[in-house]
Motif scaffolding. Sequence first.
Motif, PDB file in Angstrom:
ATOM      1  N   SER A 295      -0.947  -1.088  -3.836  1.00  0.00           N
ATOM      2  CA  SER A 295      -0.035   0.044  -3.676  1.00  0.00           C
ATOM      3  C   SER A 295      -0.429   1.156  -4.647  1.00  0.00           C
ATOM      4  CB  SER A 295       1.407  -0.397  -3.917  1.00  0.00           C
ATOM      5  OG  SER A 295       1.528  -1.100  -5.136  1.00  0.00           O
ATOM      6  N   LYS A 296      -0.002   2.364  -4.330  1.00  0.00           N
ATOM      7  CA  LYS A 296      -0.367   3.529  -5.143  1.00  0.00           C
ATOM      8  C   LYS A 296       0.531   3.616  -6.368  1.00  0.00           C
ATOM      9  CE  LYS A 296      -2.317   6.268  -1.372  1.00  0.00           C
ATOM     10  NZ  LYS A 296      -2.226   7.524  -0.599  1.00  0.00           N
ATOM     11  N   CYS A 311      -2.000   1.632  -0.284  1.00  0.00           N
ATOM     12  CA  CYS A 311      -0.842   1.832   0.579  1.00  0.00           C
ATOM     13  C   CYS A 311       0.317   2.375  -0.233  1.00  0.00           C
ATOM     14  CB  CYS A 311      -0.443   0.524   1.260  1.00  0.00           C
ATOM     15  SG  CYS A 311       0.050  -0.784   0.114  1.00  0.00           S
ATOM     16  N   ASP A 312       1.287   2.930   0.472  1.00  0.00           N
ATOM     17  CA  ASP A 312       2.544   3.389  -0.122  1.00  0.00           C
ATOM     18  C   ASP A 312       3.514   2.212  -0.094  1.00  0.00           C
ATOM     19  OD1 ASP A 312       5.014   4.420  -0.738  1.00  0.00           O
ATOM     20  OD2 ASP A 312       4.982   5.990   0.786  1.00  0.00           O
ATOM     21  N   SER A 315       6.681   2.345   2.098  1.00  0.00           N
ATOM     22  CA  SER A 315       6.524   2.505   3.531  1.00  0.00           C
ATOM     23  C   SER A 315       5.994   1.228   4.173  1.00  0.00           C
ATOM     24  CB  SER A 315       5.571   3.668   3.836  1.00  0.00           C
ATOM     25  OG  SER A 315       5.185   3.670   5.192  1.00  0.00           O
ATOM     26  N   GLU A 317       5.205   0.874   7.228  1.00  0.00           N
ATOM     27  CA  GLU A 317       4.113   1.286   8.116  1.00  0.00           C
ATOM     28  C   GLU A 317       2.805   1.454   7.343  1.00  0.00           C
ATOM     29  OE1 GLU A 317       2.086   2.112  11.505  1.00  0.00           O
ATOM     30  OE2 GLU A 317       4.183   1.462  11.373  1.00  0.00           O
ATOM     31  N   SER A 318       2.887   2.009   6.134  1.00  0.00           N
ATOM     32  CA  SER A 318       1.689   2.196   5.310  1.00  0.00           C
ATOM     33  C   SER A 318       1.096   0.849   4.897  1.00  0.00           C
ATOM     34  CB  SER A 318       2.028   3.021   4.067  1.00  0.00           C
ATOM     35  OG  SER A 318       0.902   3.154   3.226  1.00  0.00           O
ATOM     36  N   GLU A 321      -0.684  -0.556   7.865  1.00  0.00           N
ATOM     37  CA  GLU A 321      -1.971   0.101   8.092  1.00  0.00           C
ATOM     38  C   GLU A 321      -3.046  -0.443   7.143  1.00  0.00           C
ATOM     39  OE1 GLU A 321      -1.197   4.239   7.704  1.00  0.00           O
ATOM     40  OE2 GLU A 321      -0.047   4.374   9.580  1.00  0.00           O
ATOM     41  N   ALA A 322      -2.661  -0.726   5.897  1.00  0.00           N
ATOM     42  CA  ALA A 322      -3.624  -1.295   4.945  1.00  0.00           C
ATOM     43  C   ALA A 322      -4.037  -2.689   5.380  1.00  0.00           C
ATOM     44  CB  ALA A 322      -3.022  -1.325   3.542  1.00  0.00           C
TER      45      ALA A 322
END
Length: 365
Positions: A295-296, A311-312, A315, A317-318, A321-322
């Motif tokens: 995560s960021k 990833c966020d 989120s 969804e984020s 996606e990762a």
Amino acid sequence: MKKVILFTDNLGSGGAQRQITNVAVLLKKAGYDVSVLVYQDIPFYKHVLDDNGVPLVIVESKGTVSRMLGIRKYLNKSGADVVIAFLAVPCFIACFSKMGHKKWKLITTERSAKLSTFTAKKFRFFNKFERFSDAKVGNSWNAIKMWQKYYPQYNDKYSVIYNHIRVPDEFCNKGHKYIEDGKIKLTVAASFQTLKNPINVIKAFNLLSDEYKYKLEINWYGRQEVTKGNTEVYDNAKTLIKKYCLEEHVHLYDETNEIYRIMSESDAVGLFSTVEGLPNTICEAMTIGRPVVMSKVSDYDVLVTDNGYLCDPESVESIKEALVKLIETPKEELERMGKTSTEKAKELFSGEAITKQWIDIIERR
């Protein structure tokens, strides 16, 4: 030979406890007279100190006031030249102990700066006592930038030293056959608490297509109790896995001393926290030579470039996606990413570099 005392709450399985153990060993090997002081008898890492000849001192007490007075008495009669404190409460107690005593140098640390570190009433009170410290060391630039923003009056005290990552050689730079059984094995080593984000990770996994679910396996290892008797996050995670019928794909395990072996047998290592200092799990995975999903948070832009995915954490969804990017990564690319992790780890976390930085602060007048 200078006497150095490293002080924290206990030697449980947390990241700060792991780091204070690593620093103690490094300074012992550098020739200092080192001991570790705690006020709770939780000895998860004690075997590491024992193996390296570092004494563990436990000053137990029945209440907050007696604890503070007992630690203050011990430190000021210990003959210490330097005290290094880890975690907010021990840092506060060390600052309290330093009041009126100038014989020893006090280095406080910041392991996971977050907004509440500077806005919560308790921590604002603690932070006022930092004027009694001689140096403040953060384990990430992100943490120190926050201290500079809220407490610019301490600017001359701030330094950054990344965590030393101490992984046995037997687990590093090993050949690894990626996706050996057709599934990418993603390991997460984090306690079951809200900020480690297991619920969003499970929700993200559930968004994967059925085809992709069978191409990924998540194995999560961590302490189930956030506080004594409180397993709410772990219980909620188990319930959600059952609700989504993910028992085949997402497995939750208790904390383990075998985590380095487990990481070395994994295809990638993940961390999805909403807040972190410097994430030990990611640093260890890099040292072992594995791609990472992170995560960021913290110094993510330094740790993860072309050796993993970001990833966020807020989120779902984020995160999904990762995970998709990881699943779609060919074996050869995973191998290259693992080698890149190793190269970055040598540059950032080597014992030689970290020892030199600690010695510079210890010896600084």
